[in-house]
Design an enzyme around this catalytic site. Structure first.
Site, PDB file in Angstrom:
ATOM      1  N   ARG A  49       0.836  -1.200   0.000  1.00  0.00           N
ATOM      2  CA  ARG A  49       0.000   0.000   0.000  1.00  0.00           C
ATOM      3  C   ARG A  49       0.865   1.241   0.000  1.00  0.00           C
ATOM      4  NH1 ARG A  49       1.536   2.338   4.062  1.00  0.00           N
ATOM      5  NH2 ARG A  49       0.235   4.115   3.480  1.00  0.00           N
ATOM      6  N   GLY A  50       0.176   2.363  -0.196  1.00  0.00           N
ATOM      7  CA  GLY A  50       0.907   3.633  -0.291  1.00  0.00           C
ATOM      8  C   GLY A  50       1.019   4.022  -1.748  1.00  0.00           C
ATOM      9  N   ALA A  51       0.521   5.202  -2.094  1.00  0.00           N
ATOM     10  CA  ALA A  51       0.415   5.579  -3.514  1.00  0.00           C
ATOM     11  C   ALA A  51       1.684   5.295  -4.318  1.00  0.00           C
ATOM     12  CB  ALA A  51       0.012   7.048  -3.612  1.00  0.00           C
ATOM     13  N   ARG A  86      -6.551  -0.501  -7.952  1.00  0.00           N
ATOM     14  CA  ARG A  86      -7.064   0.553  -7.059  1.00  0.00           C
ATOM     15  C   ARG A  86      -7.146   1.853  -7.868  1.00  0.00           C
ATOM     16  NH1 ARG A  86      -4.271   1.146  -1.357  1.00  0.00           N
ATOM     17  NH2 ARG A  86      -6.269   2.136  -0.838  1.00  0.00           N
ATOM     18  N   GLN A 187      -3.584   2.767   9.545  1.00  0.00           N
ATOM     19  CA  GLN A 187      -2.224   2.915   8.994  1.00  0.00           C
ATOM     20  C   GLN A 187      -1.356   3.797   9.916  1.00  0.00           C
ATOM     21  OE1 GLN A 187      -5.017   2.999   7.172  1.00  0.00           O
ATOM     22  NE2 GLN A 187      -4.690   2.626   4.991  1.00  0.00           N
ATOM     23  N   ASP A 228      -2.773  10.946  -2.672  1.00  0.00           N
ATOM     24  CA  ASP A 228      -2.910   9.867  -3.645  1.00  0.00           C
ATOM     25  C   ASP A 228      -3.105  10.400  -5.053  1.00  0.00           C
ATOM     26  OD1 ASP A 228      -3.803   8.691  -0.891  1.00  0.00           O
ATOM     27  OD2 ASP A 228      -3.290   6.991  -2.173  1.00  0.00           O
ATOM     28  N   ASN A 238      -6.690  12.130  -0.570  1.00  0.00           N
ATOM     29  CA  ASN A 238      -5.820  11.445   0.377  1.00  0.00           C
ATOM     30  C   ASN A 238      -6.673  10.606   1.299  1.00  0.00           C
ATOM     31  OD1 ASN A 238      -3.038  11.041   1.292  1.00  0.00           O
ATOM     32  ND2 ASN A 238      -3.715  12.030   3.177  1.00  0.00           N
ATOM     33  N   LYS A 239      -6.007   9.834   2.170  1.00  0.00           N
ATOM     34  CA  LYS A 239      -6.739   8.946   3.066  1.00  0.00           C
ATOM     35  C   LYS A 239      -7.909   9.671   3.728  1.00  0.00           C
ATOM     36  CE  LYS A 239      -6.096   5.599   3.418  1.00  0.00           C
ATOM     37  NZ  LYS A 239      -6.754   4.670   2.476  1.00  0.00           N
TER      38      LYS A 239
HETATM   39  C1  LIG Z   1       3.004   8.186   0.405  1.00  0.00           C
HETATM   40  S1  LIG Z   1       1.564   7.201   0.548  1.00  0.00           S
HETATM   41  C2  LIG Z   1       0.337   8.276  -0.008  1.00  0.00           C
HETATM   42  C3  LIG Z   1      -1.053   7.897   0.493  1.00  0.00           C
HETATM   43  O1  LIG Z   1      -1.415   6.495   0.291  1.00  0.00           O
HETATM   44  C4  LIG Z   1      -2.146   6.027   1.448  1.00  0.00           C
HETATM   45  O2  LIG Z   1      -3.303   5.302   1.121  1.00  0.00           O
HETATM   46  P1  LIG Z   1      -3.369   3.683   1.367  1.00  0.00           P
HETATM   47  O3  LIG Z   1      -2.856   3.404   2.738  1.00  0.00           O
HETATM   48  O4  LIG Z   1      -4.844   3.361   1.182  1.00  0.00           O
HETATM   49  O5  LIG Z   1      -2.509   3.100   0.259  1.00  0.00           O
HETATM   50  C5  LIG Z   1      -2.526   7.300   2.168  1.00  0.00           C
HETATM   51  O6  LIG Z   1      -3.643   7.944   1.545  1.00  0.00           O
HETATM   52  C6  LIG Z   1      -1.253   8.108   1.973  1.00  0.00           C
HETATM   53  O7  LIG Z   1      -1.368   9.453   2.319  1.00  0.00           O
END
Ligand SMILES: CSC[C@H]1O[C@H](OP(=O)(O)O)[C@H](O)[C@@H]1O
Length: 340
Positions: A49-51, A86, A187, A228, A238-239
């Site tokens: 995970r993580g953009a 995604r 997270q 994101d 974003n989240k």
């Molecule tokens: C540098 S990660 C950017 C972004 O991605 C995360 O989403 P997820 O945990 O669902 O992949 C989160 O929105 C972060 O801020």
């Protein structure tokens, strides 16, 4: 492909390996990934995970499949399948577009492999530049609030917003971090706390609904979050819960910064309303399952709304920290993000 090592993703011993982020912080389990179905499942369940990291993991798998001798049409289909996992984080689409370009070359096998390697190594440098630019915005003794996880686990480098905090802590030494646990998948409470522990940066874990009273008490000096997808007008996704923080920070006159690499900017997306928002499973909200327990607290017939992201308008943002520089609201309003 060359050996590539990051905190939660690596290409080593001839195979793609990912650290299972769903099991962190109490279990560190690496999975090998040799096919699209496995990588898609890892991404969909946020084990990966993580953009930025999602795009890089998918790219390394494509490079691996080319090395395994998959033909051009199969690679094109694999790119399409991974891109569809995604919908919100545009880094995935950015990486897949770069691989599609490479696929057009005469020597497409080598071009795809080289592109996958370059995307990975580029991200490390992007993180370093963001962290240095963003750390200039932090003062000694600042109490910084952050949301979700945006550290080394989510990138190939030190991270985006959390990378800024890491570099600022190294420079000033006395930074404190308020960590939003970040419901529903935690997270912040699981991954950002894990990373700040490793970096020995003082932090306090809070529930997401506690940020407002901390701001009212004057205990938050700045907010740094990741992204994101950033639209051409500066709105960003974003989240979920990020918009809450932006509204609160605006009300309390607290500087609010978004930190993201240029690979998160989507010039083809005019504004936040055009950003697709991933809707996730009801079970993530009605209880927990997996490494952090198995329990359902809500009634079986509960209706659930579970968007993985929300959108923050540019009007609420103090500054955009990209690897290409710090951008103000005036610059963004003048269309700096629309120009190539
Ligand atoms: C540098 S990660 C950017 C972004 O991605 C995360 O989403 P997820 O945990 O669902 O992949 C989160 O929105 C972060 O801020």
């Amino acid at each position: 492909m060359k050996t590539l090592i990051a905190r939660s993703l690596k290409f080593e011993s001839g195979v793609v390996q990912v650290l299972d982020q769903y099991l962190l912080p109490h279990q560190q389990v690496w999975h090998e990934c040799r096919d699209v179905a496995t990588m898609s499942e890892l991404i969909l369940t946020l084990k990966v995970r993580g953009a930025p990291l999602i795009g890089l993991a998918a790219s390394l798998l494509i490079g691996y499949l080319v090395e395994q001798g998959e033909d051009k049409d199969a690679i094109a289909r694999s790119i399409d399948e991974l891109e569809a996992t995604r919908p919100t984080a545009v880094n995935l689409m950015h990486c897949m577009a770069k691989l599609r370009e490479a696929l057009q070359a005469i020597d497409w096998q080598q071009q795809v492999i080289t592109t996958a390697e370059q995307l990975f190594e580029e991200d490390t440098a992007l993180c370093d530049r963001m962290a240095n630019i963003g750390a200039e915005l932090v003062n000694a003794g600042d109490n910084i609030l952050t949301h979700c996880n945006t550290g080394a686990l989510a990138t190939a480098g030190v991270g985006t917003a959390l990378g800024v905090i890491y570099y600022a802590a190294k420079q000033h030494g006395d930074i404190h971090v308020w960590v939003d646990e970040t419901r529903p998948l935690l997270q912040g409470g699981r991954l950002t706390a894990f990373e700040l522990d490793a970096w020995q940066i003082p932090y306090t874990l809070i529930c997401d609904n506690m940020a407002a009273s901390l701001m009212a008490a004057g205990k938050v000096d700045k907010v740094f979050v990741g992204a994101d997808r950033i639209a051409a007008n500066g709105d960003f996704a974003n989240k979920v819960g990020t918009y809450n923080l932006a509204v609160l920070a605006h009300f309390h006159n607290i500087p609010f910064y978004v930190v993201a690499p240029i690979t998160t900017l989507d010039r083809s997306c005019p504004n936040g309303a055009a950003i697709p928002i991933e809707q996730r499973a009801k079970s993530e909200v009605t209880g927990v399952s997996g490494s952090f327990g198995d329990c359902q607290w809500a009634p079986n017939n509960a209706e659930v709304y579970n968007p993985a992201f929300d959108v923050t308008p540019a009007s609420l943002i103090t500054g955009w920290v990209l690897d290409t520089g710090l951008f103000t609201g005036d610059e963004v309003a003048l269309g700096v993000f629309s120009q190539s």
